[in-house]
Design an enzyme around this catalytic site. Structure first.
Site, PDB file in Angstrom:
ATOM      1  N   ASP A  96       0.817  -1.202   0.000  1.00 41.18           N
ATOM      2  CA  ASP A  96       0.000   0.000   0.000  1.00 41.18           C
ATOM      3  C   ASP A  96       0.859   1.263   0.000  1.00 41.18           C
ATOM      4  OD1 ASP A  96      -2.721   1.255   0.462  1.00 41.18           O
ATOM      5  OD2 ASP A  96      -1.687   1.997   2.247  1.00 41.18           O
ATOM      6  N   GLU A 156       0.943  -0.342  -4.934  1.00 39.86           N
ATOM      7  CA  GLU A 156      -0.026   0.714  -5.235  1.00 39.86           C
ATOM      8  C   GLU A 156       0.684   2.057  -5.193  1.00 39.86           C
ATOM      9  OE1 GLU A 156      -2.886   3.900  -3.846  1.00 39.86           O
ATOM     10  OE2 GLU A 156      -1.723   2.726  -2.412  1.00 39.86           O
TER      11      GLU A 156
END
Length: 491
Positions: A234, A264
């Site tokens: 993340d 991400e």
């Protein structure tokens, strides 16, 4: 070899009667039948709001719904036993499990500490707007409910580079912690807001060697405990890429496993930024193609005014397809989220055809497009319906979408492509035609080995039968604002 297809097995507002781990276990066989090969789960560890946390406000990485912390034992998605049981059932059905991994920050500290900070300009994080000052902040994490199980590491202010709340002053701001590593931020991939190291909560400082070692120990423990197949990383644009490289290399070496890793790095403006990240991390991770998602969003809003010829331009799927994970929507872009950019329903079958039936990228299907969802936030009700065409598109990907790809991106409103099929997959080969304007038609080559064969629209949008001529060409059709997927008619 079967095409890889992922599913994001959650959405931000998951609220069904069965907890998520239980539902995943029950659905494992069905997911395999659909053609899914990998399941991306949400953060499985305790958040700062216990059983209510979505998971991105990470409190304790070692608490997988096992300890009474933050007013609950289970997480929002279930307890540790249910999590492990779901993973086991997915593995039995040949599915890989990808764990969401939150390294950027921690939230819900257990004790206050007096720390020295400087307040920074939120629009230019490199600019200090105060002298050094002392505040009280929730920067000590003792995990009393876990009582040292799995790890006895205590996090304190030396583990963080910044915070966003001064308890003694009851003030929200961005404060750079003045520590032994310097007065400012770490070098991170994003230069937005001057330096985008700080995102939220207690920002982890990877210049601290003890922090890096603890997160590596955790990664090894997590895999050994859960038998994971991959990780979704993340918010990597806010994290030291040197640490990401170090962690990935450690995990692969220590666990003896070539994990699937996707990062991400949300960006809707510059494919060069994604390419830069690939370069500085040595291509160790896949990346979500947020640029392609954004093109889908713009196309769905603009209708026939959007030039479909350009839909793949400046996307990772076009520039570096082997490292692209493509998607239509995710939990960040769904309605009511800060990055809301939800693809209009009329365009979703077109978008899914573009990620599922082409060579480039590994596609990731969104939970709500399979199961639908109903939820309410701030008094606004949202109803998302499952995509009727998705099961057929997934089966075409699994069984038929193989072989040489020929592109026909030669009309502003009507584009298509063909896949020639291969010997490994019987009856494989497909022709796709779509329009964002009027009814469309196009002659496309699919290969001489299909001469005399009949193709039909598996989605049932068109009733014609297309016969392939002696040169391997056929004239294919699609409805206005729609997509047709032509496959070999099998007796």
């Amino acid at each position: 070899m079967q095409n890889q297809t992922l599913i994001q097995y959650f959405h931000w507002y998951y609220n069904e009667s069965a907890n998520l781990w239980t539902k995943a276990k029950q659905e494992a066989a069905n997911l395999a039948t659909m053609g899914i090969t990998g399941v991306w789960f949400p953060p499985a560890y305790k958040g700062s709001n216990g059983g209510y946390s979505i998971g991105y406000d990470t409190y304790d990485l070692f608490d997988l719904g096992e300890f009474d912390q933050k007013n609950s034992i289970a997480t929002k998605y279930g307890n540790k036993e249910e999590y492990l049981s779901a993973i086991n059932e997915l593995h039995k059905n040949g599915l890989n499990v990808i764990a969401d991994t939150i390294f950027n920050h921690k939230a819900g500290g257990d004790e206050l500490e007096k720390i020295k900070v400087k307040k920074v300009n939120e629009d230019n994080r490199n600019e200090f707007i105060s002298e050094e000052m002392e505040i009280e902040a929730w920067t000590k994490f003792t995990f009393a409910g876990r009582a040292g199980a799995h790890s006895d590491f205590i996090w304190d202010h030396r583990c963080f580079s910044g915070v966003d709340y001064a308890e003694d002053m009851k003030e929200s701001a961005i404060y750079a912690i003045q520590n032994e590593y310097g007065e400012g931020w770490e070098e991170v991939p994003s230069s937005e807001l001057g330096n985008y190291d700080y995102l939220m909560f207690d920002d982890i400082d990877f210049r601290n060697q003890a922090v890096r070692e603890e997160l590596k120990r955790w990664g090894k423990w997590y895999h050994e405990t859960c038998n994971l197949d991959g990780f979704r990383l993340d918010a990597v644009k806010h994290i030291s890429p040197e640490f990401i490289v170090e962690w990935i290399d450690f995990m692969k070496a220590e666990c003896g496993k070539d994990f699937f890793i996707v990062a991400e790095n949300w960006n809707i403006e510059s494919v060069e930024e994604l390419e830069k990240y690939i370069e500085i991390t040595g291509g160790r991770t896949q990346l979500f193609d947020s640029l392609l998602h954004h093109n889908f969003y713009l196309a769905s809003k603009a209708g026939k005014e959007y030039d479909l010829n350009c839909i793949f331009e400046n996307t990772l799927a076009h520039r570096n397809p082997l490292l692209a994970v493509t998607f239509v929507d995710n939990h960040d872009s769904q309605p009511m989220q800060a990055l809301e950019s939800f693809i209009e329903f009329w365009f979703r079958p077109l978008a899914y055809s573009m990620i599922l039936l082409r060579e480039a990228g590994i596609p990731c299907v969104f939970y709500t497009d399979v199961y639908g969802a109903e939820y309410e936030d701030d008094g606004h009700k949202v109803e998302l319906i499952g995509l009727a065409e998705l099961p057929q598109l997934l089966k075409v990907r699994e069984d038929l979408s193989y072989g040489e790809q020929r592109d026909y991106l030669d009309h502003n409103n009507c584009i298509g492509w063909t896949r020639a099929g291969d010997e490994e997959h019987p009856n494989s080969g497909v022709a796709v035609l779509m329009s964002n304007g009027d009814e469309g038609f196009k002659k496309m080559e699919i290969g001489k080995h299909f001469t005399g064969k009949i193709f039909i629209d598996i989605l049932g949008k068109r009733n014609e039968e297309v016969i392939i001529d002696d040169e391997g060409w056929g004239e294919f059709f699609c409805e206005a604002g729609s997509v047709s997927v032509w496959v070999l008619k099998v007796d």
